[in-house]
Design an enzyme around this catalytic site. Sequence first.
Site, PDB file in Angstrom:
ATOM      1  N   ARG A  77       0.826  -1.223   0.000  1.00 33.90           N
ATOM      2  CA  ARG A  77       0.000   0.000   0.000  1.00 33.90           C
ATOM      3  C   ARG A  77       0.849   1.258   0.000  1.00 33.90           C
ATOM      4  NH1 ARG A  77      -5.687  -0.460   0.782  1.00 33.90           N
ATOM      5  NH2 ARG A  77      -6.265   1.716   0.547  1.00 33.90           N
ATOM      6  N   ASN A 119     -13.364  15.198   0.550  1.00 34.59           N
ATOM      7  CA  ASN A 119     -14.052  13.945   0.256  1.00 34.59           C
ATOM      8  C   ASN A 119     -15.556  14.170   0.362  1.00 34.59           C
ATOM      9  OD1 ASN A 119     -14.272  11.061  -0.160  1.00 34.59           O
ATOM     10  ND2 ASN A 119     -14.845  10.905   1.999  1.00 34.59           N
ATOM     11  N   THR A 120     -16.303  13.398  -0.404  1.00 37.49           N
ATOM     12  CA  THR A 120     -17.750  13.415  -0.224  1.00 37.49           C
ATOM     13  C   THR A 120     -18.206  12.035   0.218  1.00 37.49           C
ATOM     14  OG1 THR A 120     -19.861  13.733  -1.322  1.00 37.49           O
ATOM     15  CG2 THR A 120     -18.017  13.190  -2.749  1.00 37.49           C
ATOM     16  N   HIS A 121     -19.067  12.020   1.232  1.00 36.42           N
ATOM     17  CA  HIS A 121     -19.496  10.753   1.837  1.00 36.42           C
ATOM     18  C   HIS A 121     -21.026  10.722   1.899  1.00 36.42           C
ATOM     19  CE1 HIS A 121     -19.305   7.222   4.373  1.00 36.42           C
ATOM     20  NE2 HIS A 121     -20.216   7.783   5.146  1.00 36.42           N
ATOM     21  N   GLY A 155      -7.846   9.337   9.437  1.00 34.47           N
ATOM     22  CA  GLY A 155      -8.879   8.331   9.725  1.00 34.47           C
ATOM     23  C   GLY A 155      -9.755   8.047   8.507  1.00 34.47           C
ATOM     24  N   ASP A 157     -13.106   8.740   6.979  1.00 32.45           N
ATOM     25  CA  ASP A 157     -14.265   9.649   7.038  1.00 32.45           C
ATOM     26  C   ASP A 157     -14.358  10.395   8.367  1.00 32.45           C
ATOM     27  OD1 ASP A 157     -15.027   8.790   4.455  1.00 32.45           O
ATOM     28  OD2 ASP A 157     -16.097   7.071   5.282  1.00 32.45           O
TER      29      ASP A 157
HETATM   30  C1  GRF Z   1     -21.197   8.942  -3.950  1.00 28.65           C
HETATM   31  O1  GRF Z   1     -22.432   8.783  -3.295  1.00 28.65           O
HETATM   32  C2  GRF Z   1     -20.046   8.948  -2.984  1.00 28.65           C
HETATM   33  O2  GRF Z   1     -20.303   9.619  -1.804  1.00 28.65           O
HETATM   34  C3  GRF Z   1     -19.927   7.463  -2.721  1.00 28.65           C
HETATM   35  O3  GRF Z   1     -20.064   6.882  -3.989  1.00 28.65           O
HETATM   36  C4  GRF Z   1     -20.872   7.728  -4.800  1.00 28.65           C
HETATM   37  C5  GRF Z   1     -20.077   8.080  -6.015  1.00 28.65           C
HETATM   38  O4  GRF Z   1     -20.898   8.507  -7.034  1.00 28.65           O
HETATM   39  N1  GRF Z   1     -18.718   7.132  -2.035  1.00 28.65           N
HETATM   40  P1  GRF Z   1     -20.323   9.016  -8.438  1.00 28.65           P
HETATM   41  O5  GRF Z   1     -19.221   8.056  -8.880  1.00 28.65           O
HETATM   42  O6  GRF Z   1     -19.807  10.411  -8.250  1.00 28.65           O
HETATM   43  O7  GRF Z   1     -21.505   8.972  -9.366  1.00 28.65           O
END
Ligand code: GRF
Length: 212
Positions: A77, A119-121, A155, A157
């Site tokens: 990794r 990041n988006t979660h 960490g 998220d």
């Molecule tokens: C999003 O909901 C993201 O938060 C999650 O996977 C999805 C990705 O969607 N981890 P996309 O590839 O941007 O359509």
Amino acid sequence: MASAPQESLPARLVVLVSGSGTNLQALLDAQAAQGPAAYGAEVVAVGADRDGITGLERAERAGLPTFVRRLRDHPDRASWDRALTRDVAAHRPDLVVSAGFMKVVGAEFLAAFGGRIINTHPALLPSFPGAHGVRDAFAHGVKVTGCTVHFIDEGVDTGPIIAQGVVPVREKDDESALHERIKEVERELLVDAVGRLARNGYRIEGRKVYIP
Ligand code: GRF
């Protein structure tokens, strides 16, 4: 930690994807609709941890350089993380956006871009972190869930929260219908957050993110 508004807008974004790339597309659409200078940010390259995904096709359609860095091509990794760091650094990003990138980045990546990785979660953190945020929230029986745009730290998220959006769970929902509604809110939230961070600058104090 503070970041001034980008001296020369638009800010350079490197976006990392692993799947369909609709969040990437939302960023590309915003910069096209408003113009990169007015939006404040411009995607300059897209990276992935796997081949053959729609996210990469979207980047190619937009004429952007792409790179693929697969974990299985590396002995461990740390070496994958080092190579990914090099790939991203080559595009001199002001901000890195992990938009559905299903890998946890390592120490080298954080050392290079810490405080600049977004990041988006698809859940309301700190509830339901990890790769199955939608499934876990749905299985738990929550009545509202949503999405969180946050900075990445060491960490999973756990980093400082930039913005959150709320999505009610409907009685007839299944995981996939719920995820689609979350993604509608998520795309808008991400576009808005990235634009504001780039245009206004920001500071991170402990767990708090301030955007003037
Ligand atoms: C999003 O909901 C993201 O938060 C999650 O996977 C999805 C990705 O969607 N981890 P996309 O590839 O941007 O359509």
